[in-house]
Write an enzyme that holds these catalytic residues in place. Structure first.
Site, short mmCIF file in Angstrom:
data_model
loop_
_atom_site.label_atom_id
_atom_site.label_comp_id
_atom_site.label_asym_id
_atom_site.label_seq_id
_atom_site.Cartn_x
_atom_site.Cartn_y
_atom_site.Cartn_z
N TRP A 35 0.82 -1.21 0.00
CA TRP A 35 0.00 0.00 0.00
C TRP A 35 0.86 1.26 0.00
O TRP A 35 1.73 1.41 0.86
CB TRP A 35 -0.86 0.06 1.26
CG TRP A 35 -1.99 -0.89 1.37
CD1 TRP A 35 -2.02 -2.05 2.10
CD2 TRP A 35 -3.30 -0.76 0.80
NE1 TRP A 35 -3.25 -2.65 2.00
CE2 TRP A 35 -4.05 -1.88 1.21
CE3 TRP A 35 -3.89 0.21 -0.02
CZ2 TRP A 35 -5.39 -2.06 0.83
CZ3 TRP A 35 -5.21 0.01 -0.40
CH2 TRP A 35 -5.94 -1.10 0.02
N ASP A 36 0.59 2.18 -0.89
CA ASP A 36 1.07 3.54 -0.72
C ASP A 36 0.27 4.16 0.42
O ASP A 36 -0.88 3.78 0.67
CB ASP A 36 0.86 4.33 -2.02
CG ASP A 36 1.16 5.81 -1.86
OD1 ASP A 36 2.28 6.14 -1.40
OD2 ASP A 36 0.29 6.64 -2.17
N LEU A 37 0.87 5.13 1.12
CA LEU A 37 0.17 5.73 2.27
C LEU A 37 -0.56 7.02 1.91
O LEU A 37 -1.78 7.09 1.98
CB LEU A 37 1.18 5.99 3.40
CG LEU A 37 0.58 6.55 4.69
CD1 LEU A 37 -0.39 5.56 5.33
CD2 LEU A 37 1.69 6.92 5.68
N THR A 40 -3.50 7.63 -0.78
CA THR A 40 -4.07 6.32 -1.09
C THR A 40 -4.83 5.84 0.14
O THR A 40 -6.05 5.97 0.19
CB THR A 40 -2.98 5.31 -1.52
OG1 THR A 40 -2.30 5.82 -2.68
CG2 THR A 40 -3.60 3.96 -1.87
#
Length: 262
Positions: A35-37, A40
């Site tokens: 996951w990008d933070l 996102t």
């Protein structure tokens, strides 16, 4: 006897359920979500708006939407320059405020001091996108491994991840300044996988909003990618992406259709 039989049946049922879960996991193509933070999982734009206004207030100045927009554009360009290897993260953190103050004609505030105050404020708030916390917890319960891959400032990201409770939901966090390289560099992902024992690139799916950082990075590293694009932007990059979603919860449909070829 009846009680003994009851527990035996319960144990058998639990064992069968566990076995079914394990079989389902083995049948998946994707076992791991990267996951990008910012922008996102979390709504970075809202946090940025708060932090910038708060910081200016600490220096007895008020700003409006116009000033926030000017800063957002400057900040975005500085991070993209870092992704291209033109400047360092340290130059991003200071340079964006030097340029902002030049644009706004501000001379009485130190960019260094302002930047420190801003960075602290940025870690004080968080806003989930599309109820991402519920989605991540749901995937956790389904047995997916989940890791955060971010270019953000380590102390800020650590603070947000802890305050939001993400540290209890995900299996790990990879911040670029601790890995030695930023996204989209292949070396960044090489460093990540060096710590992901037993996880292959083929079983990973990277979810992020940035074409230049997340999508390009995933492709550089040989990882399938899912572009989170709620604003329905055109993909002008020429990159061929595996998936595109408007809402994070659309990921559930992708994963539900996900099976290995075996």
């Amino acid at each position: 006897m009846e009680m003994s039989t009851f527990f035996t049946l319960w144990e058998v049922t639990a064992a069968v359920t566990l076995e079914r879960i394990q079989i389902a996991i083995k049948m998946r193509k994707y076992t791991t979500i990267l996951w990008d933070l910012d922008q996102t999982i979390l709504d970075f734009a809202r946090s940025q708006d708060y932090a910038l206004r708060y910081t200016f207030c600490q220096f007895d100045k008020e700003i409006g939407e116009a000033e926030v927009s000017v800063y957002a554009a400057i900040n975005d360009e500085h991070w993209k320059r870092m992704e291209r290897g033109e400047i360092t993260k340290e130059e991003v953190l200071l340079g964006r405020f030097i340029v902002l103050f030049e644009r706004l004609g501000i001379t009485e505030i130190s960019p260094e001091v302002f930047g420190e105050t801003y960075q602290e404020a940025l870690g004080d708030v968080f806003f989930f996108q599309d109820e991402a916390d519920k989605l991540i917890q749901q995937l956790k319960e389904k047995g997916y491994r989940q890791y955060i891959v971010t270019n953000g400032v380590n102390r800020t990201q650590a603070k947000k991840i802890h305050l939001s409770g993400l540290d209890k939901m995900v299996d790990g966090v990879f911040v670029s300044e601790l890995m030695g390289y930023p996204k989209p560099r292949k070396e960044y992902f090489d460093a990540c996988f060096a710590q992901l024992n037993g996880v292959t690139r083929a079983e990973c799916l990277l979810v992020g909003d940035s074409i230049t950082s997340d999508m390009q990075g995933g492709i550089n590293a040989g990882i399938d990618v899912c572009w989170y694009n709620p604003e329905k932007r055109d993909n002008l990059s020429g990159l061929v992406l595996n998936y595109e979603i408007r809402n994070l919860n659309e990921l559930l449909q992708i994963l539900s259709e996900d099976k290995t070829d075996a």
